[in-house]
Design an enzyme around this catalytic site. Structure first.
Site, PDB file in Angstrom:
ATOM      1  CB  CYS A  10       1.939   8.680   9.077  1.00 25.95           C
ATOM      2  SG  CYS A  10       0.552   7.739   9.117  1.00 25.95           S
TER       3      CYS A  10
ATOM      4  CB  ILE B 134      -6.288   7.869   3.290  1.00 26.64           C
ATOM      5  CG1 ILE B 134      -7.763   8.494   3.974  1.00 26.64           C
ATOM      6  CG2 ILE B 134      -6.703   7.472   1.917  1.00 26.64           C
ATOM      7  CD1 ILE B 134      -8.140   9.758   3.303  1.00 26.64           C
ATOM      8  N   GLY B 135      -4.622   5.050   2.658  1.00 25.94           N
ATOM      9  CA  GLY B 135      -3.367   4.628   1.827  1.00 25.94           C
ATOM     10  C   GLY B 135      -3.936   3.754   1.045  1.00 25.94           C
TER      11      GLY B 135
ATOM     12  CE1 TYR C 198      -1.638  -2.083  16.838  1.00 20.10           C
ATOM     13  CE2 TYR C 198      -3.544  -0.574  16.885  1.00 20.10           C
ATOM     14  CZ  TYR C 198      -2.794  -1.654  17.444  1.00 20.10           C
ATOM     15  OH  TYR C 198      -3.399  -2.808  18.286  1.00 20.10           O
ATOM     16  CG  HIS C 199      -4.286  -1.426  10.355  1.00 15.38           C
ATOM     17  ND1 HIS C 199      -4.869   0.009  10.213  1.00 15.38           N
ATOM     18  CD2 HIS C 199      -3.463  -1.579   9.213  1.00 15.38           C
ATOM     19  CE1 HIS C 199      -4.463   0.337   9.037  1.00 15.38           C
ATOM     20  NE2 HIS C 199      -3.577  -0.590   8.515  1.00 15.38           N
TER      21      HIS C 199
ATOM     22  NE  ARG D 258       0.009   0.357   5.113  1.00 17.46           N
ATOM     23  CZ  ARG D 258       0.830   1.302   5.300  1.00 17.46           C
ATOM     24  NH1 ARG D 258       1.030   2.430   4.647  1.00 17.46           N
ATOM     25  NH2 ARG D 258       1.258   1.082   6.464  1.00 17.46           N
ATOM     26  N   GLY D 259       0.278   2.358   0.076  1.00 17.41           N
ATOM     27  CA  GLY D 259       0.970   3.758   0.006  1.00 17.41           C
ATOM     28  C   GLY D 259       1.210   4.042   1.574  1.00 17.41           C
TER      29      GLY D 259
ATOM     30  CB  ALA E  53      -6.882   2.839   9.514  1.00 20.27           C
TER      31      ALA E  53
ATOM     32  N   GLY F 243      -7.347   1.282   1.736  1.00 19.04           N
ATOM     33  CA  GLY F 243      -8.349   2.219   2.001  1.00 19.04           C
ATOM     34  C   GLY F 243      -8.171   3.242   2.979  1.00 19.04           C
TER      35      GLY F 243
END
Length: 322
Positions: free
Chosen positions: A231, A200-201, A135-136, A129-130, A214, A212
């Protein structure tokens, strides 16, 4: 634990390429999240959406997107109808990720941010991803829209702006004062200069989106964010909807309530009907919808087995980074 994901979901677009050919950088996108995005003459099929009720390990989240997109592209190659857009809303189990635009990963050494989070109870994944390290985990709503931007007539840069705007307006409607993007141009939703609420990524493959956004809903993700420079923004700290509302003496929504509220915002933003994945399906996309249901069922089973094997997921970092 670091894992480098081999899935060929997409190429990451550098920021300078986000505008379509012939569109001046910084040109205004038509429509906003409060004004429906301009539509093509022929209406598109409804977007099917699914809200996962239990957190997914990050590898299952990648596999979910990969299988849906791969199936769609294979149908195209066979000359079959393949126009079914879909959106997944979910939480992940504790996970750190970094994207392809982060040039620091080295296959022979730990990522600098990974060194900070050894043995804290979260995985670390290098993805396509970009963006940089983020963290998620539980307490954070993650959205994976899988949309055909060509069929929608939507430039990539504008798609990112629409995601950013609808997340900002959701926060504003809760009574929060937020900005999007950051005043220094960073993509996402921020509270002032030094607190970040949403990231957003995205990826593109044949103009089909994956990954998308988070957004932190409860305070649970914040201690995990505090262990890394998320980030790449050293002076920006993570914050949640609940924490911001608590400052006003209000109670924040649950993740499930946030997910339910975002679906109609997507419908309004993109001027399309959003229908639950498990609703009856007829017509040309019925077979594709059934195939997506089977993928979701398999991914759900994988996640349940992973949770049993792990004995559950930590709710806070196990140790502080040194």
């Amino acid at each position: 634990m670091r894992v480098s994901q081999p899935l060929s979901l997409a190429r990451t677009l550098p920021r300078r390429l986000l505008a379509p050919a012939g569109t001046p950088t910084g040109a205004a996108c038509p429509g906003t999240s409060s004004k429906t995005v301009p539509q093509k003459p022929n209406p598109l099929p409804p977007v099917r959406y699914h809200i996962f009720r239990s957190p997914l390990p990050y590898p299952q989240g990648l596999e979910l997107q990969h299988r849906v997109i791969e199936g769609r592209l294979q149908r195209r190659e066979r000359g079959e109808s393949s126009a079914q857009d879909v959106m997944f809303l979910l939480e992940h189990t504790p996970t750190y990720t970094t994207g392809r635009r982060d040039n620091s990963p080295n296959p022979d050494t730990l990522h600098p941010e990974e060194e900070k989070v050894q043995d804290v109870g979260a995985g670390f994944y290098i993805t396509k991803r970009g963006g940089q390290v983020t963290y998620h985990g539980p307490g954070q709503i993650v959205g994976y829209p899988i949309l055909d931007l060509t069929a929608m007539g939507t430039p990539t840069r504008c798609y990112v702006e629409y995601l950013q705007s609808l997340l900002r307006e959701y926060a504003e409607d809760l009574g929060l004062e937020v900005v999007a993007p950051h005043e220094d141009g960073h993509v996402g939703v921020f509270r002032g200069r030094d607190e970040k609420l949403a990231s957003i990524g995205i990826h593109l493959r044949h103009r089909i989106t994956s990954h998308g956004f988070a957004m932190n809903v409860t305070p649970e993700p914040v201690p995990w964010f505090d262990l890394v420079t998320a980030c790449g923004l050293a002076d920006v700290r993570a914050v949640s909807i609940s924490q911001l509302l608590e400052r006003q003496g209000k109670t924040g929504p649950s993740v499930a309530e946030c997910a339910a509220a975002l679906v109609p915002r997507f419908a309004s933003t993109f001027g399309r009907e959003f229908v639950p994945l498990d609703a009856p399906a007829e017509g040309k996309t019925a077979g594709e919808i059934e195939a997506i249901r089977d993928i979701v069922a398999d991914i759900t089973a994988q996640a349940e087995n992973a949770e049993k094997e792990a004995g559950g997921w930590p709710t806070r970092p196990r140790v502080k980074a040194q």
